[in-house]
Enzyme design. Sequence first.
Site, mmCIF file in Angstrom:
data_model
loop_
_atom_site.group_PDB
_atom_site.id
_atom_site.type_symbol
_atom_site.label_atom_id
_atom_site.label_comp_id
_atom_site.label_asym_id
_atom_site.label_seq_id
_atom_site.Cartn_x
_atom_site.Cartn_y
_atom_site.Cartn_z
ATOM 1 N N GLY A 13 0.804 -1.215 0.000
ATOM 2 C CA GLY A 13 0.000 0.000 0.000
ATOM 3 C C GLY A 13 0.838 1.267 0.000
ATOM 4 O O GLY A 13 2.072 1.224 -0.059
ATOM 5 N N GLN A 14 0.134 2.396 0.090
ATOM 6 C CA GLN A 14 0.808 3.700 0.017
ATOM 7 C C GLN A 14 1.897 3.823 1.087
ATOM 8 O O GLN A 14 3.005 4.285 0.810
ATOM 9 C CB GLN A 14 -0.216 4.835 0.183
ATOM 10 N N ASP A 36 1.189 -9.020 1.629
ATOM 11 C CA ASP A 36 -0.023 -8.296 1.247
ATOM 12 C C ASP A 36 -0.971 -9.313 0.618
ATOM 13 O O ASP A 36 -0.560 -10.421 0.239
ATOM 14 C CB ASP A 36 0.312 -7.178 0.239
ATOM 15 N N ARG A 38 -2.359 -8.745 -2.236
ATOM 16 C CA ARG A 38 -2.098 -8.717 -3.685
ATOM 17 C C ARG A 38 -0.637 -9.086 -3.975
ATOM 18 O O ARG A 38 0.206 -9.037 -3.067
ATOM 19 C CB ARG A 38 -2.441 -7.361 -4.288
ATOM 20 N N ASP A 55 -3.576 -13.195 3.491
ATOM 21 C CA ASP A 55 -4.754 -12.427 3.912
ATOM 22 C C ASP A 55 -4.623 -12.134 5.408
ATOM 23 O O ASP A 55 -4.514 -13.058 6.216
ATOM 24 C CB ASP A 55 -6.018 -13.262 3.629
ATOM 25 N N TYR A 145 -14.830 3.535 8.988
ATOM 26 C CA TYR A 145 -13.367 3.563 9.101
ATOM 27 C C TYR A 145 -12.949 4.190 10.439
ATOM 28 O O TYR A 145 -12.134 3.628 11.187
ATOM 29 C CB TYR A 145 -12.818 4.363 7.918
HETATM 30 P P1 NAD Z 1 -3.480 1.327 1.210
HETATM 31 O O1 NAD Z 1 -4.916 1.109 0.880
HETATM 32 O O2 NAD Z 1 -2.640 2.075 0.268
HETATM 33 O O3 NAD Z 1 -2.776 -0.048 1.520
HETATM 34 C C1 NAD Z 1 -3.392 -1.066 2.271
HETATM 35 C C2 NAD Z 1 -2.820 -2.374 1.784
HETATM 36 O O4 NAD Z 1 -3.461 -3.400 2.527
HETATM 37 C C3 NAD Z 1 -3.071 -2.643 0.293
HETATM 38 O O5 NAD Z 1 -1.873 -2.950 -0.361
HETATM 39 C C4 NAD Z 1 -4.031 -3.821 0.303
HETATM 40 O O6 NAD Z 1 -3.827 -4.709 -0.777
HETATM 41 C C5 NAD Z 1 -3.716 -4.467 1.633
HETATM 42 N N1 NAD Z 1 -4.811 -5.271 2.157
HETATM 43 C C6 NAD Z 1 -6.127 -4.971 2.167
HETATM 44 N N2 NAD Z 1 -6.816 -5.977 2.717
HETATM 45 C C7 NAD Z 1 -5.913 -6.917 3.077
HETATM 46 C C8 NAD Z 1 -6.010 -8.176 3.699
HETATM 47 N N3 NAD Z 1 -7.185 -8.698 4.077
HETATM 48 N N4 NAD Z 1 -4.864 -8.855 3.921
HETATM 49 C C9 NAD Z 1 -3.650 -8.367 3.545
HETATM 50 N N5 NAD Z 1 -3.516 -7.180 2.938
HETATM 51 C C10 NAD Z 1 -4.632 -6.463 2.717
HETATM 52 O O7 NAD Z 1 -3.458 2.023 2.662
HETATM 53 P P2 NAD Z 1 -2.298 2.896 3.307
HETATM 54 O O8 NAD Z 1 -2.576 4.299 2.969
HETATM 55 O O9 NAD Z 1 -0.980 2.306 3.019
HETATM 56 O O10 NAD Z 1 -2.679 2.714 4.836
HETATM 57 C C11 NAD Z 1 -2.035 1.792 5.681
HETATM 58 C C12 NAD Z 1 -2.594 1.986 7.082
HETATM 59 O O11 NAD Z 1 -2.387 3.351 7.481
HETATM 60 C C13 NAD Z 1 -4.096 1.740 7.194
HETATM 61 O O12 NAD Z 1 -4.365 1.170 8.446
HETATM 62 C C14 NAD Z 1 -4.684 3.121 7.129
HETATM 63 O O13 NAD Z 1 -5.899 3.187 7.789
HETATM 64 C C15 NAD Z 1 -3.633 3.930 7.849
HETATM 65 N N6 NAD Z 1 -3.692 5.345 7.498
HETATM 66 C C16 NAD Z 1 -3.355 5.780 6.254
HETATM 67 C C17 NAD Z 1 -3.438 7.126 5.962
HETATM 68 C C18 NAD Z 1 -3.085 7.666 4.601
HETATM 69 O O14 NAD Z 1 -3.283 8.870 4.345
HETATM 70 N N7 NAD Z 1 -2.527 6.853 3.707
HETATM 71 C C19 NAD Z 1 -3.867 8.041 6.934
HETATM 72 C C20 NAD Z 1 -4.249 7.548 8.190
HETATM 73 C C21 NAD Z 1 -4.122 6.202 8.465
HETATM 74 N N1 SER Z 2 -5.955 9.407 4.486
HETATM 75 C C1 SER Z 2 -6.922 8.627 5.201
HETATM 76 C C2 SER Z 2 -8.241 8.668 4.512
HETATM 77 O O1 SER Z 2 -8.505 9.667 3.864
HETATM 78 C C3 SER Z 2 -7.081 9.173 6.605
HETATM 79 O O2 SER Z 2 -7.057 8.119 7.471
HETATM 80 O O3 SER Z 2 -8.985 7.741 4.644
#
Ligand code: NAD
Ligand code: SER
Length: 315
Positions: A13-14, A36, A38, A55, A145
């Site tokens: 993920g990001q 992951d 994927r 998963d 969420y």
């Molecule tokens: P993302 O959606 O980019 O990545 C999440 C990853 O989890 C994906 O690669 C997806 O394939 C994987 N995934 C989903 N379901 C799955 C499963 N059942 N088993 C294994 N892998 C699975 O999200 P992100 O932005 O990288 O966020 C990561 C964490 O950080 C999350 O908990 C998110 O809530 C938190 N977060 C992110 C942000 C943001 O701005 N990016 C802000 C606040 C919190």
């Molecule tokens: N960047 C995230 C969202 O917009 C905040 O947790 O869902």
Amino acid sequence: MNSEKILIIGACGQIGVELTLALRQLYSNNQVIASDLRPEVHPLLEGTGSYYTIDATDIKAVAELVQKEKVTQIYLLAALLSATGEKMPMKAWDINMNSLLQILELGVEQKLSKIYWPSSIAVFGTTTPKNDTPQKTIVEPSTVYGISKYAGELWAQYYHRRWGLDVRSLRYPGLISWKSTPGGGTTDYAVEIYYEALKNKQYTSFLSENTYLPMMYMDDAIRGTIELMEAPGEQIKSRMAYNLSAMSFSPKEIAAVIQKHIPNFKIDYAPDFRQAIADSWPSSIDDTGARMDWHWQHRFDLDKMTEDMLRNLSK
Ligand code: NAD
Ligand code: SER
């Protein structure tokens, strides 16, 4: 540090891509396992360490991997984010909550040394003070969420108090990055805008022009995460997630800063269902706790981030 073995779940993920690479730099390629749902993505694909397709909610498979690889720490990043979560509330609850609860249990059983699990500014809701939102305040999230994040924070605190499990967490703001794309959040506009500015010189924002949200550059978020995880346990005074802050801006403001680099860039506005989510969140965050307890300091503001984003995406 040398005996630790880290498993990252949600590594494609990001955040996961950059965190995996940063932890592999800090530890070693062999000590950081990426996983992951994927298949492995670029730039993890460049043979920097082992990768498993797994998963997060399949706890039997996760437990087998933990035993096989002698894992000592888990970073659980797998989740559905705010906008995707509103389209599939039950699925979001299942992935976000069940993966955490099962991994907390596994952490106790396997005596893991540390667990990292991120929370979000989405824990806050319309009844929360909107500006400089404190660490402890009214918390009534309005998205599935946000509900899952707040419940998760309480569970993390419970496992620390009840079983001594070292779970650490941050309430990230919206994160902006160029190495990997965002995965379905309300703050994603602040990444899309850079791609569209370079490609089409035009962007239609799904949030209105004066929607202020807390934001952070990914470099700061990754450094903050590692600093939290490496801090001595006695410095971690909050076992709920820490507020973490860097900047706050609106679509109109980020567009104006991009126009300094791309003068013919144009923005217009077509708010959709994500506007209501954004309206329920704080405009800015007070992160005094993180700054006092483990000396958090951000480095990127909107100008510095924009320069870095445009330079890297132009390549
Ligand atoms: P993302 O959606 O980019 O990545 C999440 C990853 O989890 C994906 O690669 C997806 O394939 C994987 N995934 C989903 N379901 C799955 C499963 N059942 N088993 C294994 N892998 C699975 O999200 P992100 O932005 O990288 O966020 C990561 C964490 O950080 C999350 O908990 C998110 O809530 C938190 N977060 C992110 C942000 C943001 O701005 N990016 C802000 C606040 C919190
Ligand atoms: N960047 C995230 C969202 O917009 C905040 O947790 O869902």
